[in-house]
Design an enzyme around this catalytic site. Structure first.
Site, PDB file in Angstrom:
ATOM      1  N   TRP A 350       0.831  -1.203   0.000  1.00 56.70           N
ATOM      2  CA  TRP A 350       0.000   0.000   0.000  1.00 56.70           C
ATOM      3  C   TRP A 350       0.864   1.252   0.000  1.00 56.70           C
ATOM      4  CZ3 TRP A 350      -2.271   2.526   4.925  1.00 56.70           C
ATOM      5  CH2 TRP A 350      -1.355   2.475   5.978  1.00 56.70           C
ATOM      6  N   ASP A 351       2.144   1.081   0.329  1.00 54.38           N
ATOM      7  CA  ASP A 351       3.092   2.186   0.325  1.00 54.38           C
ATOM      8  C   ASP A 351       2.990   3.009  -0.956  1.00 54.38           C
ATOM      9  OD1 ASP A 351       3.788   0.010   1.960  1.00 54.38           O
ATOM     10  OD2 ASP A 351       5.844   0.695   2.155  1.00 54.38           O
ATOM     11  N   GLU A 492      -0.041  -3.114  12.483  1.00 51.57           N
ATOM     12  CA  GLU A 492       0.142  -4.566  12.438  1.00 51.57           C
ATOM     13  C   GLU A 492       0.445  -5.191  13.795  1.00 51.57           C
ATOM     14  OE1 GLU A 492       3.074  -4.638   9.373  1.00 51.57           O
ATOM     15  OE2 GLU A 492       1.599  -4.628   7.758  1.00 51.57           O
ATOM     16  N   LYS A 605       1.965  -0.121  16.295  1.00 49.27           N
ATOM     17  CA  LYS A 605       3.173  -0.088  15.478  1.00 49.27           C
ATOM     18  C   LYS A 605       3.199   1.212  14.692  1.00 49.27           C
ATOM     19  CE  LYS A 605       5.341  -2.904  11.844  1.00 49.27           C
ATOM     20  NZ  LYS A 605       5.138  -4.110  11.002  1.00 49.27           N
ATOM     21  N   GLN A 606       2.041   1.568  14.145  1.00 47.63           N
ATOM     22  CA  GLN A 606       1.964   2.844  13.455  1.00 47.63           C
ATOM     23  C   GLN A 606       0.572   3.454  13.620  1.00 47.63           C
ATOM     24  OE1 GLN A 606       1.606   3.375   9.235  1.00 47.63           O
ATOM     25  NE2 GLN A 606       1.832   1.176   8.949  1.00 47.63           N
TER      26      GLN A 606
END
Lengths: 764, 764
Positions: A350-351, A492, A605-606
């Site tokens: 998806w980056d 994640e 994580k993010q």
């Protein structure tokens, strides 16, 4: 010691101390490339810890049935074994003075120089030069100079092509034809095992001493997976031996050699070698540097005044953003490590849509279109994945490789510290938001560029096909609402969650957008509508979208205005995260807790819901954003390289300028910074896109909202000026921001552009 | 500097100076093994030029359709990365004192010791110990000691199992299950790609400081093809950190685990690890050393008095002859490099029968029988090769691997210096004498051991089946004679020759022997005759053998008494070969001439007709041998490691004692000598058999001639005594030779043995 930023005003990243234990850093961050091939900057001489690597975009291969397809590490053409008076040149031995390695990001040239005294006392000055041509996509050129300082030395060189390279032990190639032509053109053919792609390498050397040409025919050696020449020379003190090496690689996957058989590729590669030999290093370097000037620095100049490091950081990002993108071929996309290492196997995530695409859309729409065409061309894989999982429409793979590979996420990674077994990676199965992200990318691209041709050929279909997936993915709950259960969101650290806010809202957006386009086509583009209707049964699909949009469960803010990341997050326990917030290396928490345990903690994580705010900025209330920011930010470890830039942009929106700037600098330091280990497996492609987003979206204030351009800048304290260009629907705008002014000029000027500048509607 | 022979009277081969450019020598000549596994003696720490290697006999795999099967380089369990105060331990860096590496061939233990000062000045004493157990075929044990000398140091170790090993880039394994048990047992599963053989490795560490046990559970790491633990320790000055590492490997091809699935192998391997951990290094070493004493040094003692180096040389040969032979399993044979390297891919050549078998027949008949059973078990491959080439019977492959692999000679090797292309290797197609060599080995084995059981089960059939091949191979010429055209004889510098003397005479011998056995069986073993007759239609075969033997063209000596090597050799031109006769590296001529040109010169890679004289000693007149010797010897470059020992034995026969001794010493020096490059790809297995042949056949004068034992010694000037044992038809004879006496004692004494000693018939 290590990275040295003293020459960044000259566009130069410098290493001032060579450490054979820390080779990965410069191999990756100083890597060279042109979107067709990426070359890690491993040194000419070998070291035990080296990770040499050359990757050609799109040449995916699967080592065996249990592995997933990956970009194979192609034969190495850059190594030169150098022996001075019989002693191997190695900076691990002897003594080294005046060492420097420099990457000039303006020209794309890598240089290295030092004075080396061998263990037995032979003293020589060495200089190395290297480019990957931006003009000739298949070409690597090297130059090496050796000058004995005190007395005559014998110099022995071994140089050729080495096909023993592997991806950490996995060998993707069958050993193939090897031969010398005219005792000096060295040619090597390899073929990938499963995908059957031929690679043809040819290299040739040109030697002179103080300009007097030497014969380049060598003692010849053919071994298993290796072919090389041996040169024996004597050079007097003060004289300079110059060796140039010109290499090229052609593959049967290349866009420009379609239909050629391997013999034709061999002929082509040999002929190109002859051409390169005639041109020489200097000419090859200059023509490539011109391309950098035209294709990057003149195309999308960004000026930051007030902090030289920040200026270099954004250019460094642009350098890598050009190198990593296969702008020549829509059948390929950007890997998570670009072409700079084995990490993530060259796969696309998806980056691309969320972190990289904006840069290309706003600066180089042709390239952006290629990236979005790739998603269309890889629909066969997305259909296969949907079908395999008993869904409908296009379910995009979490990790993408070749067009029809489908899902290629590896199933296991790292170790579970409790069970002693490898961790199962769930992303390939249940990190499903990627499908909405692809649709979002299509929409972004089409609105910002106004490329209706793309939409008609690919875009409408993509958005509808992905919406069909979402409609089939919804699960009716006992509450009469549709849920999306058992997923992984962008964060994640939380596996198997239900009603992940990011996923549900994006799925909703996707279906809504499909409905909107349904009407648009039905009303205005009857022929296209009919053809898509035949393909996808749109009437039926529409009914499902409508039902889905109406009945999907969309998480609502708590009474404290916090948007719940999923149905469990806010009820999990809190632990003291300060140790991990202050960590030097990412993912420290996974060495104390296994993933099952992490799932029970309020830790991310993010930035999960924050990315959602970033994408769908206009649907959440300011107080929800604020309260959510305050809740999640302290619980986010930024263990994904994608996280920092999102936070930075959001911090700008929150008015937290210092934090925004701090996060920007951290994001910029992911690869560029002094930490010597984290780029080993390759640079962090998305983080370079993220750096651009910090600068142009965050501080530069650019946003496309509901189809309209908004510019609402907020310069960091440290900056006195920020200037950049963006292309909006074919019009190139130059934006210049100072402390108290925003100047916008339409450089194209063939159409008027409406922009909301700091809340005011303007036209340029 | 390099090899040091000062401790050979203590059975110790010593290296006194470490050169990271010359690693292959000790890796190979000091390799450890037990016939099941062979382990190159690569160091615990890594160097760029290392060629780590562990090979398990018989586990052949084919990397891809274009390669041939080879012994795969299995996962490495011996490496330990050592960091002292954060600096990597490497003898390339810092300073090293008191360095020594020693192989004790009596006990099979490899040790290494040094004092090392790191670049930043940390000073430590290190010692390393290692065995491959001769008692436990699956086991490797290591011990390492580190003693800080001046001050406390931090020590960091990384150690586990590394599955990135390849055969020069070809990866034979799929990455498999990896896990930690109890945070300390490290297990790794790999499976070969084509042959599907599972390899299970388990390793475990035991640590103590000055005897105080430390916990062995480590920080755990699982990466692609790698699993390892990390240990962080602090050791005070004068204290000794001892780390023991016990590793084992089990495969699904093993004779002793037949029928086990991979889970059972994993359990077994883990349980064995626990056992090893309990035993410890010292006990494992001692039990293995006892095996060496019993199985080798007491079994076949050889005593040479007068020159210590010669005494060591023959023991060194015996050391390797034990290590290389898969005595445990008849489905495997000896590779041309034993189990000590990648060279020749683990394949079996004529080397087994002609150069190696005599040692085993005379000292360890059970093992010799295994080697000859292998040929029977690999008949499927020999039949397939015959059929493929439109011949009948058993046509043995020039290179053999697994039983039904058939011919596995690679098709290309090295480079043609004129065309720049790889050289075609013709041996697999036309070096056909191997089939007669196999028959000759069967005959030798059966006569010397008297093993009638072997003959009935395997031997008669093998000799007849090979004879059937020869009868079908003969070509009728215009002269009414049968010829064997277009072959390569033992002298591989002559390709596509007709009527190679060695081939024709051996084919003739093979058919004659078959006829002899035909009568023997028909007269005495009716049942066996009938069964073989059904299988091979012996009546029909006999007629062809008779016709073949009668009409085959057997080259006859010229009027100068020279036996022509083939139909062209003697008419080729002579060139000055002195440059190559004096060469330091073999095959120098191939760097000046390509093979086509060499074919036109009177030059031999090895003694072709001389090997024939050696095998069929009693059918050529003395003056023919003499004249041929004088013609061919000066034209033979010994570019095959097989050549020197044949020449030495022949020189004994010719009465050229000094030359015989000189050639023996050269043969013994092939691996043992000071030259540091030629053993890189592995030791020269056949040359060790050749060294034994020089000693026992040459100087010891032993020969089996026409079914009878002859002993006709001729001691070199330098020796005062030679004593050895041989087993003749079940009776072990001790032979003691001094300058003027031969003493023979029958140690078994259950039957009388007739021996012709120096021309006189004796009985012992």
């Amino acid at each position: 010691m290590g990275m040295d930023y003293s020459k960044i005003t000259d566009w130069i990243l410098r290493e001032d101390c060579f450490d054979p234990e820390k080779l990965g850093k410069c191999e990756a961050v100083m890597s060279l490339g042109n979107g067709y091939l990426g070359l890690r900057s491993a040194t000419e001489e070998h070291y035990f810890n080296e990770a040499r690597g050359m990757f050609v975009a799109g040449t995916f291969n699967k080592f065996d049935a249990d592995e997933v397809t990956e970009l194979p590490n192609a034969a190495d053409q850059t190594a030169i074994d150098i022996f001075i008076n019989g002693e191997r040149f190695s900076l691990s031995d002897g003594t080294t003075e005046d060492y420097t390695r420099e990457l000039n990001i303006r020209t794309g040239e890598l240089t290295r120089a030092m004075i080396w005294t061998s263990p037995k006392g032979a003293k020589v000055k060495l200089a190395f030069y290297r480019i990957v041509s931006l003009k000739r996509l298949h070409v690597i050129a090297q130059r090496m100079e050796i000058t004995p300082i005190n007395e005559e030395v014998s110099i022995k060189l071994k140089s050729g092509i080495d096909g023993t390279m592997t991806n950490t032990g996995s060998q993707h190639f069958s050993d193939g034809d090897k031969r010398f032509y005219e005792k000096r053109f060295i040619q090597f053919v390899q073929t990938t095992g499963q995908s059957g792609i031929h690679f043809v390498n040819t290299t040739v050397h040109k030697l002179n001493i103080d300009g007097r040409a030497l014969p380049a025919d060598a003692a010849v050696y053919i071994e298993r997976r290796k072919i090389y020449g041996g040169f024996d020379l004597t050079v007097r003190a003060g004289e300079t031996l110059a060796v140039e090496k010109y290499s090229n690689v052609y593959t049967s996957r290349d866009f420009d050699t379609e239909g050629m058989n391997v013999t034709q590729l061999q002929e082509l590669s040999l002929n190109v070698s002859k051409e390169l030999e005639a041109l020489g290093y200097q000419a090859l370097k200059e023509e490539s540097a011109s391309c950098w000037e035209e294709e990057v620095w003149k195309l999308a100049p960004i000026q930051i005044e007030g902090n030289a490091m920040d200026q270099f950081s954004i250019r460094f990002a642009q350098y890598h953003l050009r190198m990593m993108v296969p702008a020549h071929d829509a059948r390929m996309n950007i890997g998570a490590k670009g072409l700079s290492g084995e990490g993530y196997k060259g796969h696309t995530f998806w980056d691309t849509e969320i972190f990289l695409l904006p840069y290309y859309i706003f600066t180089d729409p042709k390239t952006a279109r290629k990236l979005e065409e790739y998603r269309y061309l890889s629909l066969p894989g997305a259909h296969a994945k949907a079908e395999h999982n008993h869904y409908q429409g296009a379910m995009f793979p979490w990790e993408s490789a070749w067009l029809d590979d489908g899902e290629v996420t590896p199933e296991y990674m790292d170790v579970d510290i409790l069970t002693g077994r490898p961790n199962k990676v769930w992303s390939g199965f249940i990190e499903q938001h990627i499908t909405a992200d692809v649709a979002f990318g299509v929409w972004q691209y089409s609105v910002i560029t106004g490329d209706e041709d793309y939409m008609e050929k690919y875009g409408y279909e993509l958005i509808m096909d992905t919406a069909i997936f979402w409609a089939s993915r919804l699960e009716m709950g006992e509450d009469g609402k549709y849920h999306i259960n058992d997923v992984v969101g962008p964060d994640e650290y939380r596996e198997h969650v239900n009603d992940n806010a990011f996923t549900n809202y994006m799925a909703h957006w996707n279906m809504q957008k499909a409905m909107e386009y349904y009407h648009l086509l039905k009303d205005n583009k009857q022929e296209l509508f009919q053809s898509l209707n035949q393909k996808m049964d749109l009437e039926n699909a529409y009914a499902k979208w409508e039902d889905g949009c109406k009945n999907i469960y969309l998480p609502t803010p708590t009474k404290e205005n916090i948007l719940p990341q999923d149905d469990r997050y806010l009820s999990c326990r809190d632990i003291d995260l300060s140790k991990y917030k202050a960590q030097e290396h990412v993912a420290g928490i996974t060495r104390d807790y296994n993933l099952e345990q992490i799932n029970q903690i309020q830790v991310s994580k993010q930035a999960d819901v924050l990315v959602l705010f970033f994408l769908l900025e206009d649907i959440f209330a300011k107080e929800v954003k604020k309260a959510s920011w305050e809740h999640y930010e302290p619980r986010t470890l930024h263990d994904s390289s994608l996280s920092l830039s999102t936070h930075s942009v959001l911090a700008c929106d929150m008015g937290e300028k210092d934090m925004a700037y701090d996060l920007f600098r951290k994001a910029a330091a992911i690869d560029l910074g002094p930490f010597m280990g984290s780029s080993d497996a390759g640079i962090h492609a998305a983080s370079f896109g993220g750096v651009w987003e910090c600068v142009v979206y965050g501080f530069g204030g650019v946003r496309m909202l509901g189809g309209r351009l908004r510019i609402c800048p907020s310069l960091p304290e440290a900056w006195t000026k920020l200037a950049y260009t963006i292309i909006w629907q074919g019009q190139k705008l130059a934006v210049e921001i100072t402390k108290d002014d925003v100047k916008i000029e339409n450089l194209t000027g063939t159409q008027k552009v409406e922009v909301e500048v700091n809340g005011k509607a303007c036209t340029f």
